[in-house]
Design a protein around this motif. Sequence first.
Motif, PDB file in Angstrom:
ATOM      1  N   ARG A   1      55.902  35.078  35.416  1.00 16.10           N
ATOM      2  CA  ARG A   1      56.945  35.089  34.757  1.00 16.10           C
ATOM      3  C   ARG A   1      56.806  34.387  33.433  1.00 16.10           C
ATOM      4  O   ARG A   1      57.195  34.824  32.380  1.00 16.10           O
ATOM      5  N   PHE A   2      56.067  33.212  33.342  1.00 17.20           N
ATOM      6  CA  PHE A   2      55.782  32.279  32.154  1.00 17.20           C
ATOM      7  C   PHE A   2      54.282  32.014  32.131  1.00 17.20           C
ATOM      8  O   PHE A   2      53.800  31.801  33.187  1.00 17.20           O
TER       9      PHE A   2
ATOM     10  N   TYR B   1      58.940  36.425  30.667  1.00 22.40           N
ATOM     11  CA  TYR B   1      59.010  37.839  30.961  1.00 22.40           C
ATOM     12  C   TYR B   1      60.210  37.771  31.834  1.00 22.40           C
ATOM     13  O   TYR B   1      60.393  37.002  33.066  1.00 22.40           O
ATOM     14  N   PHE B   2      61.182  38.557  31.612  1.00 17.02           N
ATOM     15  CA  PHE B   2      62.526  38.991  32.213  1.00 17.02           C
ATOM     16  C   PHE B   2      62.049  39.412  33.799  1.00 17.02           C
ATOM     17  O   PHE B   2      62.776  39.321  34.703  1.00 17.02           O
ATOM     18  N   ASN B   3      61.153  40.551  33.634  1.00 18.35           N
ATOM     19  CA  ASN B   3      60.655  41.083  34.898  1.00 18.35           C
ATOM     20  C   ASN B   3      59.248  41.379  34.445  1.00 18.35           C
ATOM     21  O   ASN B   3      58.708  40.870  33.657  1.00 18.35           O
TER      22      ASN B   3
ATOM     23  N   GLN C   1      45.558  31.943  40.629  1.00 17.67           N
ATOM     24  CA  GLN C   1      46.950  32.035  40.647  1.00 17.67           C
ATOM     25  C   GLN C   1      47.587  31.478  39.519  1.00 17.67           C
ATOM     26  O   GLN C   1      48.517  32.046  38.833  1.00 17.67           O
ATOM     27  N   ASN C   2      46.886  30.490  38.749  1.00 25.51           N
ATOM     28  CA  ASN C   2      47.216  29.890  37.735  1.00 25.51           C
ATOM     29  C   ASN C   2      46.253  29.837  36.459  1.00 25.51           C
ATOM     30  O   ASN C   2      47.074  29.546  35.324  1.00 25.51           O
TER      31      ASN C   2
ATOM     32  N   TYR D   1      49.112  30.338  33.860  1.00 25.64           N
ATOM     33  CA  TYR D   1      50.365  30.874  34.369  1.00 25.64           C
ATOM     34  C   TYR D   1      51.066  29.927  35.138  1.00 25.64           C
ATOM     35  O   TYR D   1      50.852  29.289  36.124  1.00 25.64           O
ATOM     36  N   ILE D   2      52.219  29.547  34.710  1.00 26.04           N
ATOM     37  CA  ILE D   2      53.055  28.390  35.159  1.00 26.04           C
ATOM     38  C   ILE D   2      53.753  28.783  36.582  1.00 26.04           C
ATOM     39  O   ILE D   2      53.918  28.146  37.428  1.00 26.04           O
TER      40      ILE D   2
END
Length: 331
Positions: free
Chosen positions: A143-144, A187-189, A278-279, A329-330
């Motif tokens: 998302r963020f 991102y909202f979705n 992942q990050n 990616y948080i």
Amino acid sequence: MKKVTFILTLILCLLASCSPKVTSTMYHSYSSLPPETPVKVFYKEDLPAGSKEIGQVRVSDTGFSTGCDSLTVISKIKNEARKAGGNAVLITEHKKPSVWGSSCHQMTAMVLNVSDFTAPTLAKNNLEDEPPVLLSESKILPRFNLAVNGGYGWRTAKLADGIEGLEKDYLKKLMSGFVWNASANYYFNDNYGLGLSYSAYSVSTSLHGLKSNDMITYAGPAFLMRFSQNQKWIFNMSLGLGYIGYSSTHKSNGDQLKLTGGTVGFETAIGAEYKLSQNWGIGATLSTNSGLLNSMTVNQNGHKQTIDLGKDEKEGLGQIRIAVGFRYYIW
């Protein structure tokens, strides 16, 4: 540049085939069924006894999807079921279109092999085999994220007519230089979001004691779009409106002339990124900035004045930029 942006958008759409993404996970192997084989769709009703789960299908929006009405989505689910040897599906999740979300119907379905549709029904949690874990929320995109890029840029403005010789060669060297940018994106979705972007273009040159440095900066919010086919490769676009600033400094024999100004700026970008973990990820972007100065502040050895630029004197701040960098990616 509008034509270029449209062409790039069209290319992305073609790469994605403009179709929703279909993800299948099968747990048991059966022979495929003919295309004309009926596939029964269950929603809330109980299932016939002896039903066996053989896999799962998910149909989701890519961000540029068309042909994703509910009937088409169910048809895609049925096709995947036939390929896996399933003659029935149970819709376990149905996300309908919404204003702030996807414009597509998105569904997750359990693929079933039913030996006898007339058999007594049983509760969905009492299938012949205990159903494996459904596709988890960890499958969705982060998302963020934070992004930092560095690269090279070219100004799109033309040099004034009448400039020749050494002066023209000197100014040409100020028409391309290094760029960098940073952004924070939410991102909202999986497909749409908002972000904040900052970028800078900087170039320096010198000749016979004259030293010049030009800098163009941009800062503003952006509307974001993205899609992914496999959760590793992510393709994205952004449209931004903000502030674009200009600074041009020239020094020679102790004298200094500095020109500054600012105006409304636009930024468009198209890019791709690859998730390393992942990050962390890496990415590349192709972006454009645009803006037109109607006036500038002239500072000559400490004496300032603001001048209005005529129709043929306005300073174009547009650029084309190519950059690569890192993504964090948080969540």
